[in-house]
Design a protein around this motif. Structure first.
Motif, short mmCIF file in Angstrom:
data_model
loop_
_atom_site.label_atom_id
_atom_site.label_comp_id
_atom_site.label_asym_id
_atom_site.label_seq_id
_atom_site.Cartn_x
_atom_site.Cartn_y
_atom_site.Cartn_z
N VAL A 257 -2.61 41.74 -24.58
CA VAL A 257 -1.85 40.24 -24.97
C VAL A 257 -0.37 40.26 -24.44
N CYS A 258 0.34 41.41 -24.51
CA CYS A 258 1.91 41.35 -24.33
C CYS A 258 1.87 41.02 -22.77
N THR A 259 1.02 41.28 -21.79
CA THR A 259 0.90 41.07 -20.22
C THR A 259 0.58 39.85 -20.20
N MET A 260 0.19 39.15 -21.08
CA MET A 260 -0.58 37.73 -20.78
C MET A 260 0.45 36.60 -21.20
N TRP A 261 1.55 36.71 -21.76
CA TRP A 261 2.76 35.90 -21.52
C TRP A 261 2.87 34.82 -22.63
N ASP A 262 1.64 34.13 -22.67
CA ASP A 262 1.72 32.87 -23.26
C ASP A 262 2.45 32.83 -24.74
N VAL A 263 2.21 33.66 -25.50
CA VAL A 263 2.78 33.63 -26.89
C VAL A 263 3.64 34.86 -27.39
N LEU A 264 3.72 35.83 -26.24
CA LEU A 264 4.38 36.95 -26.90
C LEU A 264 4.60 37.71 -25.27
N SER A 265 5.57 38.83 -25.50
CA SER A 265 5.74 39.53 -24.34
C SER A 265 6.12 40.99 -24.81
N TRP A 266 6.22 41.97 -23.72
CA TRP A 266 6.75 43.29 -24.14
C TRP A 266 8.07 43.45 -24.98
N LEU B 114 -2.57 52.31 -21.94
CA LEU B 114 -1.94 51.10 -21.31
C LEU B 114 -2.72 50.82 -19.79
N ALA B 115 -3.88 51.41 -19.62
CA ALA B 115 -4.57 51.11 -18.49
C ALA B 115 -5.00 49.68 -18.17
N PRO B 116 -5.63 49.05 -19.31
CA PRO B 116 -5.81 47.55 -19.06
C PRO B 116 -4.61 46.61 -18.69
N ALA B 117 -3.57 46.98 -19.45
CA ALA B 117 -2.43 46.12 -19.25
C ALA B 117 -1.56 46.42 -18.06
N GLN C 193 -3.29 47.35 -15.11
CA GLN C 193 -4.41 46.49 -14.28
C GLN C 193 -3.81 45.08 -14.20
N MET C 194 -3.75 44.45 -15.46
CA MET C 194 -3.42 43.32 -15.37
C MET C 194 -1.79 42.81 -14.97
N ALA C 195 -0.93 43.73 -15.15
CA ALA C 195 0.21 43.55 -14.54
C ALA C 195 0.28 43.60 -12.92
N LYS C 196 -0.67 44.18 -12.47
CA LYS C 196 -0.85 44.10 -11.20
C LYS C 196 -1.61 42.78 -10.64
N GLY C 197 -1.97 42.10 -11.42
CA GLY C 197 -2.45 40.93 -11.15
C GLY C 197 -3.69 40.46 -11.92
N TYR C 198 -3.71 39.33 -12.52
CA TYR C 198 -4.88 38.80 -13.31
C TYR C 198 -5.00 37.32 -13.24
N ALA D 9 -3.84 27.43 -12.48
CA ALA D 9 -4.98 28.12 -13.50
C ALA D 9 -6.03 28.77 -12.58
N GLY D 10 -6.29 30.08 -12.84
CA GLY D 10 -7.09 30.73 -12.03
C GLY D 10 -6.59 31.49 -10.87
N GLU D 11 -5.11 31.35 -10.83
CA GLU D 11 -4.62 32.10 -9.67
C GLU D 11 -4.00 33.59 -10.28
N VAL D 12 -4.19 34.45 -9.52
CA VAL D 12 -3.92 35.87 -9.44
C VAL D 12 -2.06 36.19 -9.95
N PHE D 13 -1.97 36.04 -11.06
CA PHE D 13 -0.47 36.30 -11.47
C PHE D 13 0.01 37.63 -11.58
N VAL D 14 0.87 38.12 -10.78
CA VAL D 14 1.27 39.22 -10.33
C VAL D 14 2.60 39.70 -11.18
N GLN D 15 2.87 40.58 -12.00
CA GLN D 15 4.12 41.11 -12.44
C GLN D 15 4.59 42.59 -12.06
N GLU D 16 4.93 42.74 -10.94
CA GLU D 16 5.25 43.91 -10.43
C GLU D 16 6.31 44.67 -11.17
#
Length: 613
Positions: free
Chosen positions: A65-74, A149-152, A154-159, A199-206
């Motif tokens: 959820v920290c990687t998903m940004w809306d309401v919190l971050s790392w 951290l594996a799910p986070a 993977q999401m940082a690479k793009g979700y 919405a639905g775009e793959v959002f990448v956080q390299e």
């Protein structure tokens, strides 16, 4: 005959409104994972499926959820309660960042500010969530940091980013453009009509992926050098707070006008604490210490213990009037007496949480709402003289009143936007007995990203006060934690977990949690019914955000509240507005010891979601 008829009508309304829930209750035997985002819950389920315990799963959900940004971050903060089945004790995790060097009342007054700002690098406390996650995992988990951290990662690479977050980024892009590292991450279509992601775009956080990779690399190196699992996780902790990650966070923050120093990050530590608790009708309810607003729920329960709530009926006018004023009394104390217990003066928590003090406060609840409810004097209830008695009346003159004669105007009202500022919540439990309740937050959109780390910084400095006359316990000082709204909850009955529950929603969090608890204990609702049931929201307390305003007598009610209850409350002095969903985004696990199973509740208020097995 009028009152009995109204009571019958209220009971019929209650039965009708609770006949069905929009979501089914969640049932599980082996484990349960619930959080504010479906992908976050999936991260918890994936971790359980790999053999992790509830702490491992909670940490995986936190990372996701920290990687998903809306309401919190790392770069935000993490607050948690953990039930340890090996000791039978509830543990409190304090991973709230503190104010940096140079952050003083004088510094902000010279900038003509009444409070620290809502946004920007000067709004940031030091990052707490990475330390909180790694401490919980090292001390109480079973898996490696790399696995969790594996799910986070993977999401940082793009979700595929959801519409709510994508639209939030687009709506705040003018602020985001002020911060170069935020602009780089959030606005992938700079110069186009829509500059934020779709919405639905793959959002990448390299950059974030590289930061998380560095933590995993530090863990791997420590394991290769012969360190055990726990030591290897703390090697990653060391790299974040004292190594090259810390250096880039400090450089990037100071470049954008912030005050962080390397010493600030190095000296900050996660605290493992004793929670506070009270007993309500045989149930022990646990909250974090007074650096949160959590004890206000405990005070409210102590006050309400003096009333026969069940006989009033769920959401009757008498019930609403009683809980509204009980909360007003408890939150008036919060606004004056709560603060970081590591600093002087010490909050009078023994007196505040005493049953005798609550009994005296309960006597102040009237047939009509009292808009002038003020802090009490708990010091005599712990055998002391109040050193701040002279300030109790003075503070009222200093409060900012948000045009009390005006009604609330809905979700776009600036007062409500501040008051209801969201976060998320995480609930996890397993068949071995581990239970975790977390309310993480900070680094919401629009957030300043600290250099090339991908780490969005907290905005929690705004919860300090600069004037001791308002609250002498929560005055800004370097390396001090602000008094926050974040407040996970846990309850035990007969020494065993009874309910684990949390919610997002700024100053409304303990209002929703209090009502959910009462819905289950007093009105025999299932956990899903309690999660969806119509709550009230009071604004007769000082907002912890923005201009720290207060709106006495203002109340949000559910749109389906009958006209006779509205009329009754109007005569009692309430200024009402109405919304179709008023439960708050509650998440909870109720423990069915008769059948040896878990019941999960996740409200219909937002995107909250759970998975169980």
């Amino acid at each position: 005959m009028k009152k009995p008829i109204l009571l019958i009508l209220s009971l019929l309304f209650s039965i009708y409104s609770l006949a069905q829930t929009q979501k089914p209750p969640l049932h599980g035997k082996h484990w349960m994972a619930i959080t504010g985002k479906p992908l976050g819950a999936t991260a918890g389920a994936m971790t359980f499926a790999k053999g992790g315990n509830a702490v491992d799963a909670a940490c995986a959900m936190l990372g996701a959820v920290c990687t998903m940004w809306d309401v919190l971050s790392w770069g935000g903060e993490t607050q948690a309660l953990i039930y340890n089945p090996n000791t039978g004790k509830v543990i409190a995790i304090n991973a709230l960042g503190y104010a940096p060097t140079g952050a003083t009342p004088e510094f902000f007054r010279e900038k003509d500010m009444n409070y620290p700002p809502e946004f920007g690098a000067l709004a940031a406390t030091t990052p707490g969530t990475p330390g909180g996650l790694m401490t919980m995992l090292a001390e109480y988990g079973t898996m490696s940091l790399e696995e969790v951290l594996a799910p986070a990662m993977q999401m940082a690479k793009g979700y595929p980013i959801e519409a709510q977050t994508a639209n939030s980024i687009e709506s705040r892009k003018d602020l985001i453009k002020d911060w170069p590292y935020s602009k780089k991450v959030f606005l992938p279509h700079l110069g186009e009509g829509r500059e934020g992601p779709h919405a639905g775009e793959v959002f990448v956080q390299e950059d974030l992926f590289q930061t998380l990779s560095k933590l995993v690399e530090a863990e791997r190196k420590a394991l290769a050098a012969g360190k055990n699992r726990k030591e290897a996780i703390y090697a990653a902790y060391e790299r974040f707070y004292r190594g090259d990650i810390a250096e880039e966070i400090v450089r990037g923050t100071r470049e954008q006008g912030g005050l962080f120093t390397l010493q600030d990050l190095s000296n900050w530590k996660v605290k493992i604490e004793e929670p506070l608790s009270v007993n309500y009708k045989g149930i022990d309810v646990y909250k974090l210490q007074e650096w949160t607003q959590g004890p206000a729920l405990l005070q409210s329960l102590n006050i309400l213990e003096n009333f026969d709530l069940k006989s009033m009926g769920y959401n009757s006018a008498n019930y609403i009037n009683t809980i509204y004023q009980a909360m007003s009394l408890a939150f008036a104390d919060r606004d004056f007496y709560y603060g970081d217990p590591a600093f002087e003066p010490q909050s009078p928590m023994k007196g505040l949480l005493s049953k005798a003090y609550a009994k005296e406060r309960a006597k102040l609840i009237k047939e009509k709402n009292d808009p002038n409810i003020s802090p009490g004097d708990p010091y005599p209830f712990q055998g002391q003289e109040n050193p701040f008695k002279n300030l109790l009346h003075k503070r009222t003159e200093l409060l900012a009143y948000d045009r009390p004669e005006l009604p609330l105007m809905g979700a776009d009202d600036p007062f409500l936007e501040h008051f209801l500022a969201g976060t998320t919540s995480i609930q996890a439990a397993d068949e071995a007995g581990w239970v975790v309740s977390i309310t993480p937050s900070g680094g919401w959109i629009p957030a300043v990203i600290a250099g090339n780390t991908g780490v969005g910084l907290s905005q929690r400095m705004q919860s300090f006060v600069l004037d001791r006359n308002i609250n002498p316990f929560n005055v800004l000082e370097p390396n001090k934690r602000p008094r926050v709204t974040l407040t996970p909850s846990m309850a035990l009955k007969d020494g065993k977990p009874f309910l684990s529950f949390a919610v997002q929603g700024g100053d409304t969090q303990d209002q929703d949690l209090l009502q959910m608890f009462l819905n289950i204990v007093e009105f025999d609702m299932t956990v899903q019914q309690a999660a969806e049931a119509a709550n009230i929201h009071s604004y007769q307390m000082q907002s912890s955000f923005g201009a720290h305003e207060i709106k006495p007598g203002a109340i949000t009610l559910n749109s389906e509240v009958p006209s006779w209850i509205r009329d009754d409350l109007r005569k009692r002095g309430y200024k009402m507005d109405f919304q179709s969903r008023t439960s708050g985004p509650l998440n909870a696990i109720w423990f069915d010891w008769k059948h040896g199973t878990f019941w999960g509740g996740s409200s219909n208020h937002g995107e909250d979601y759970g998975i169980a097995w």
